[in-house]
Design an enzyme around this catalytic site. Structure first.
Site, PDB file in Angstrom:
ATOM      1  N   ASP A  11       0.855  -1.183   0.000  1.00  0.00           N
ATOM      2  CA  ASP A  11       0.000   0.000   0.000  1.00  0.00           C
ATOM      3  C   ASP A  11       0.892   1.234   0.000  1.00  0.00           C
ATOM      4  OD1 ASP A  11      -2.009   1.822   0.229  1.00  0.00           O
ATOM      5  OD2 ASP A  11      -2.814   1.070   2.120  1.00  0.00           O
ATOM      6  N   ASP A 105      -2.981   2.497  -5.937  1.00  0.00           N
ATOM      7  CA  ASP A 105      -1.953   2.561  -4.913  1.00  0.00           C
ATOM      8  C   ASP A 105      -1.800   1.312  -4.053  1.00  0.00           C
ATOM      9  OD1 ASP A 105      -4.405   2.908  -3.736  1.00  0.00           O
ATOM     10  OD2 ASP A 105      -3.753   4.460  -2.345  1.00  0.00           O
ATOM     11  N   GLU A 106      -2.460   0.236  -4.387  1.00  0.00           N
ATOM     12  CA  GLU A 106      -2.277  -0.971  -3.586  1.00  0.00           C
ATOM     13  C   GLU A 106      -2.532  -2.222  -4.409  1.00  0.00           C
ATOM     14  OE1 GLU A 106      -5.066  -1.814  -0.388  1.00  0.00           O
ATOM     15  OE2 GLU A 106      -6.442  -0.311  -1.192  1.00  0.00           O
TER      16      GLU A 106
END
Length: 447
Positions: A11, A105-106
């Site tokens: 993350d 983003d993850e």
């Protein structure tokens, strides 16, 4: 459950805000809020400096400004986020062929097929994850990532949250329940404020207390779907595999939220804005598409996809937004939503007159309108200069919009590779000032 800690969750920390701080030297170490900048806007991401004042994602911008009036409020730059995300996802795919992106983003990574991983023992996996975090910092120009490694997706996600920001936690096999039991029930996906209160009234505060409740009782307390899920997760039971995305060529926009969304009006506003961004990118590339899709990732990481196909291609924001909202209306989102995305596929290089033409505009009630641009480097139509936008001036070079109003636009001239730069103001229609875009911006997604 696996017998080895072999699922990694990565993350990127405060991703949108971190990209802004990377590219804007004057904002490093200062509160930054990215999202809708108007009075009815919604916070997408807050930097850790802003979070100290209580600002968080999914909060109204009005409340955020009241809590942290001295923060920089930026409308966001999707091209920069997308390019940075692509670099990270490429790195992860070079490490393992099994990568499941959850958002920009993850992502989850299956370490069973990781390149160069000699075994899945805890010391080896820990060293591998540390090296991966260092490489993320390199390919992103300094962004940090929090990583969790465990025997399931659920535990890996929990682990990545434990030492944020810039942390690493590896859950040793056999210790999963010991880790979970003292935690508050709110750590379980889908347990929002309403469910927390319901469980509190039943005397259930921790995962350990939840574990002692029968499945029938949980179903009676919170309903069948959530009750069965809580019963399994309280016992660390999660057998989901890492499944790589294999979506067709499309243009899409999606966003993830630190706190689950439950307000339907807010979700609709976000979907409308995303539809406008998709339409802008389609027009930018001279494309249109027949299939409008909606991607929803629920509180328990279950991903739902719905789509509708038009008789002919469209590039109109109103049509895309209308279909996306219809698709959203058919979904039960009462448990909470952590990701929303709108996409258009079935791309074509021609457009037929909109079959759903209407005088109704697709104005978005809660987020700023998506800006239309004629071409890369062109000045925005009218006099709209969004805070944070990349610009270039014929004399002063590249910079970004600090703010605008009363016939003036204020620009700070700096980039990621320069020291903090000077601030200057210009008339809104100054012909020497134009928007700057990277040369490869707004290309259709190919996955």
């Amino acid at each position: 459950m696996r017998d080895r800690a072999s699922i990694l969750h990565l993350d990127l920390d405060a991703f949108f805000a971190a990209v802004e701080q990377r590219d804007k030297p004057s904002l490093r170490g200062k509160p930054v809020v990215v999202g809708g900048v108007g009075g009815r806007g919604v916070v997408s991401t807050a930097s850790y400096e802003a979070r100290k004042f209580g600002v968080r994602s999914a909060m109204s911008t009005r409340e955020a400004r009241a809590r942290c009036p001295h923060a920089a409020y930026l409308s966001g730059r999707f091209e920069a986020y997308r390019a940075t995300s692509a670099a990270v996802m490429g790195l992860l795919r070079s490490a393992s062929p099994l990568v499941e992106p959850l958002s920009l983003d993850e992502a989850f990574v299956d370490l069973k097929q990781a390149e160069g991983l000699a075994d899945l023992e805890v010391p080896t996996v820990t060293a591998f994850a540390e090296d991966l975090r260092s490489r993320v910092r390199e390919v992103t120009g300094g962004l940090t990532a929090s990583v969790g490694v465990a025997s399931s997706k659920f535990l890996a996600k929990i682990a990545s949250d434990l030492r944020k920001p810039d942390g690493l936690v590896v859950v040793e096999p056999g210790t999963e329940l010991a880790l979970l039991r003292p935690m508050h029930v709110g750590v379980i996906p889908g347990v929002g404020p309403a469910t927390v209160e319901r469980l509190r009234r039943a005397g259930i505060h921790t995962v350990g207390e939840l574990e002692r409740v029968s499945e029938d009782e949980l179903v009676r307390q919170v309903g069948r779907a959530l009750g069965q899920g809580l019963y399994q997760l309280a016992r660390a039971q999660d057998h989901r595999a890492v499944v790589p995305d294999r979506e067709a060529k499309s243009v899409s926009v999606e966003g993830t939220y630190e706190h689950d969304l439950t307000d339907r009006r807010q979700m609709e506003a976000i979907v409308v804005r995303q539809a406008g961004e998709v339409a802008r990118r389609l027009k930018k590339n001279g494309l249109s598409g027949r299939t409008v899709s909606l991607k929803v990732r629920m509180y328990d990481f279950t991903t739902l996809s719905r789509s509708a196909t038009l008789p002919a291609p469209t590039e109109e924001a109103a049509t895309i937004a209308r279909l996306a909202r219809t698709l959203l209306a058919d979904l039960d989102t009462s448990g909470g939503v952590r990701l929303l995305g709108v996409g258009v596929s079935g791309l074509a290089d021609w457009v037929q007159e909109d079959l759903f033409a209407s005088t109704e505009e697709s104005a978005e009630p809660d987020l700023p309108p998506v800006e239309e641009v004629e071409e890369a480097g062109a000045r925005p139509r009218g006099t709209t200069w969004a805070p944070g936008m990349d610009v270039v001036h014929a004399e002063h070079g590249r910079g970004w919009v600090w703010g605008s109003g009363r016939g003036v636009v204020t620009v700070r001239f700096e980039t990621a590779d320069t020291p903090p730069g000077p601030v200057r103001s210009f008339p809104l229609d100054d012909p020497a000032l134009s928007r700057w875009r990277p040369p490869d911006a707004d290309q259709p997604d190919e996955q």
